[in-house]
Design an enzyme around this catalytic site. Structure first.
Site, PDB file in Angstrom:
ATOM      1  N   LYS A 112      -2.604   7.159   8.599  1.00 25.53           N
ATOM      2  CA  LYS A 112      -2.034   7.659  10.249  1.00 25.53           C
ATOM      3  C   LYS A 112      -1.187   8.785  10.273  1.00 25.53           C
ATOM      4  CE  LYS A 112      -4.574   3.377  11.920  1.00 25.53           C
ATOM      5  NZ  LYS A 112      -4.834   2.241   9.731  1.00 25.53           N
TER       6      LYS A 112
HETATM    7  C1  LIG Z   1      -6.133   2.034   9.369  1.00 29.77           C
HETATM    8  C2  LIG Z   1      -5.960   1.921   7.632  1.00 29.77           C
HETATM    9  C3  LIG Z   1      -6.994   1.998   7.152  1.00 29.77           C
HETATM   10  C4  LIG Z   1      -8.209   1.786   8.153  1.00 29.77           C
HETATM   11  O1  LIG Z   1      -9.036   3.273   8.766  1.00 29.77           O
HETATM   12  P1  LIG Z   1     -10.296   3.518   9.358  1.00 29.77           P
HETATM   13  O2  LIG Z   1     -10.158   4.679   9.838  1.00 29.77           O
HETATM   14  O3  LIG Z   1      -9.975   1.954  10.524  1.00 29.77           O
HETATM   15  O4  LIG Z   1     -11.199   2.505   9.218  1.00 29.77           O
HETATM   16  C5  LIG Z   1      -7.010   1.786   5.894  1.00 29.77           C
HETATM   17  N1  LIG Z   1      -6.414   1.514   5.207  1.00 29.77           N
HETATM   18  C6  LIG Z   1      -4.612   1.347   5.685  1.00 29.77           C
HETATM   19  C7  LIG Z   1      -3.830   1.369   5.157  1.00 29.77           C
HETATM   20  C8  LIG Z   1      -4.861   1.773   7.523  1.00 29.77           C
HETATM   21  O5  LIG Z   1      -3.457   1.833   8.132  1.00 29.77           O
END
Ligand SMILES: *Cc1c(COP(=O)(O)O)cnc(C)c1O
Length: 465
Positions: A112
């Site tokens: 993120k």
């Molecule tokens: C947010 C997240 C996901 C999922 O991603 P999306 O875009 O919501 O599909 C997967 N793995 C981790 C570690 C995350 O923080």
């Protein structure tokens, strides 16, 4: 570049406006009106660019003339200079044609950071130009909150309020948020669960009258278009490193809200030769059921070892539905109406279209632990539980074993020590240097009852001047 709503009834926005918009006024999500596309020659010419240089090439068509070229270049360079690996998104080889794309080299150790480090800088730039402030309000079960706080802590014109469920996030994840002591950062622990936090956020967006005149809320979850946009870049970056556009590549993506893999789908539509996109889910398999049964249906929430993928519905799937409905906003509106009370059954043509684009696998906690143990015993590489699902789904679904399969590693294993312990390999993941003293740092957060009015009052009282 103009942006339109998936439900067809909201005004068109430019990039600057879409950056500050949450949901569209008709309840839909914003997407580009037309997608830029690149020829194989153009893509080939990008081979060898550094991450931030490539990011500029991929992102500039979306930003249009909202930000001058040099400012955008500088912003991207700064954004990705805070990552701890000089490749920003390094590839690691696990086996023959099997790769892991490490997306956890950012400050909060999850993918993120790629979007939220940029979003913070974009907001700061645009708000300074407009000479105004905004208030970010978000709910988190872990990774989003810390990435948003880290991305905005130095933004002069942004006030950040992040809600997390009291005593229901891990100590490591809580401390990544609560040890940030800047005046514009406010952590609130809600006496409730994640859904309660999310409901408070949703209701606050609908009625913002508690804020002083001139202030508005801005969303940091993946309904924000800029997050998707930033994530398109690493698909290009890794595919180029593996021989694209001459060579086609497959990606396997640990999926929750469908934001990350939707960025891969867009990369493919923009001209990147991706022959397969694999959706990996945990026991919360709403998307796996879309692929296998062509039915989209909310399900009961399970708590798993991969909590960042624990969802009962995937909000960004609406963006794909818009394409499946031939970009007819009225059709999307009708389908989302149906979803409120029952399930969506896709017709045969739509079902075939989805299956042509995506394959999927659902991997439970036991299988996740087995994968972590198996990969560690064969390569000494330590996967976090989310990334393990990416690797596992890639192995199950791979249709072209002669071409690279890239699993997205979305988090650092140090974030999820309990899952690593359960895998039974006798290893404690090493905490990266910049977070080594996290457990000794001073914390600051406020515990509030599960009550929207109480939260809104707290926000109004705690806005810094
Ligand atoms: C947010 C997240 C996901 C999922 O991603 P999306 O875009 O919501 O599909 C997967 N793995 C981790 C570690 C995350 O923080």
């Amino acid at each position: 570049m103009k942006y339109i709503s998936t439900r067809g009834q909201a005004p068109e926005l430019n990039f600057e406006e879409v950056l500050l918009a949450g949901l569209a006024s008709d309840g839909g999500l914003y997407i580009p009106k037309t997608l830029p596309s690149f020829s194989p020659e153009q893509i080939a010419a990008w081979a060898g660019l550094s991450y931030h240089e490539l990011a500029y090439e991929v992102i500039v068509p979306f930003v249009g003339d909202c930000i001058p070229e040099n400012d955008l270049r500088e912003m991207l360079q700064e954004t990705y200079s805070v990552f701890s690996h000089s490749a920003v998104a390094p590839l690691v080889q696990l086996g023959h044609n099997e790769w892991v794309l490490e997306l956890f080299q950012g400050p909060t150790l999850a993918f993120k950071d790629f979007a939220l480090q940029l979003l913070g800088r974009l907001l700061d730039y645009v708000l300074k130009k407009q000479n105004r402030r905004v208030v970010i309000l978000g709910a988190t079960s872990g990774d989003t909150g810390s990435a948003a706080i880290e991305g905005c802590r130095h933004c002069d014109n942004v006030e950040v309020f992040i809600l997390h469920p009291h005593k229901r996030v891990s100590e490591f994840q809580r401390r990544q948020m609560t040890t940030v002591l800047e005046d514009n950062v406010h952590n609130i622990a809600i006496e409730g669960n994640f859904d309660d936090c999310q409901n408070i956020v949703k209701e606050s967006f609908l009625d913002q009258s508690f804020l002083p005149d001139g202030l508005q809320l801005v969303a940091v979850n993946s309904i924000n278009w800029a997050r998707i946009m930033a994530q398109i870049v690493y698909y290009f970056y890794s595919a180029l490193a593996l021989g694209s556009p001459q060579k086609s590549v497959a990606f396997s993506v640990p999926t929750g809200n469908f934001g990350d893999i939707f960025a891969g789908y867009l990369a493919q539509k923009m001209g990147l030769p991706i022959h397969q996109l694999v959706i990996g889910t945990n026991k919360n398999d709403v998307l796996h059921r879309v692929i296998t049964d062509a039915v989209y249906e909310k399900s009961e929430l399970h708590h798993t070892l991969s909590p960042s993928m624990d969802i009962s519905i995937s909000s960004n799937f609406e963006r794909l539905m818009f394409d499946l409905c031939n970009r007819d906003g009225e059709k999307v509106r009708d389908l989302m109406e149906v979803l409120n009370s029952s399930s969506i059954r896709f017709d045969k043509k739509q079902a075939l279209a989805v299956r042509a684009l995506f394959t999927s696998a659902s991997i439970d906690d036991d299988a996740t632990c087995d994968l972590i143990a198996d990969v560690f015993s064969t390569t000494e590489y330590l996967l976090d539980p989310h990334s393990a699902i990416g690797v596992g789904a890639g192995r199950i679904c791979n249709t072209h074993k002669d071409l690279p399969m890239v699993a997205l590693a979305t988090a650092h294993p140090a974030k999820f020590p309990d899952a690593i312990a359960k895998a039974g390999i006798g290893i404690i993941p090493e905490i990266p240097h910049h977070l080594e003293d996290l457990l000794e740092r001073e914390e600051r957060y406020t515990v509030l009852s599960n009550d929207r009015a109480v939260v809104n009052q707290f926000m109004a009282n705690n806005l810094s001047a």
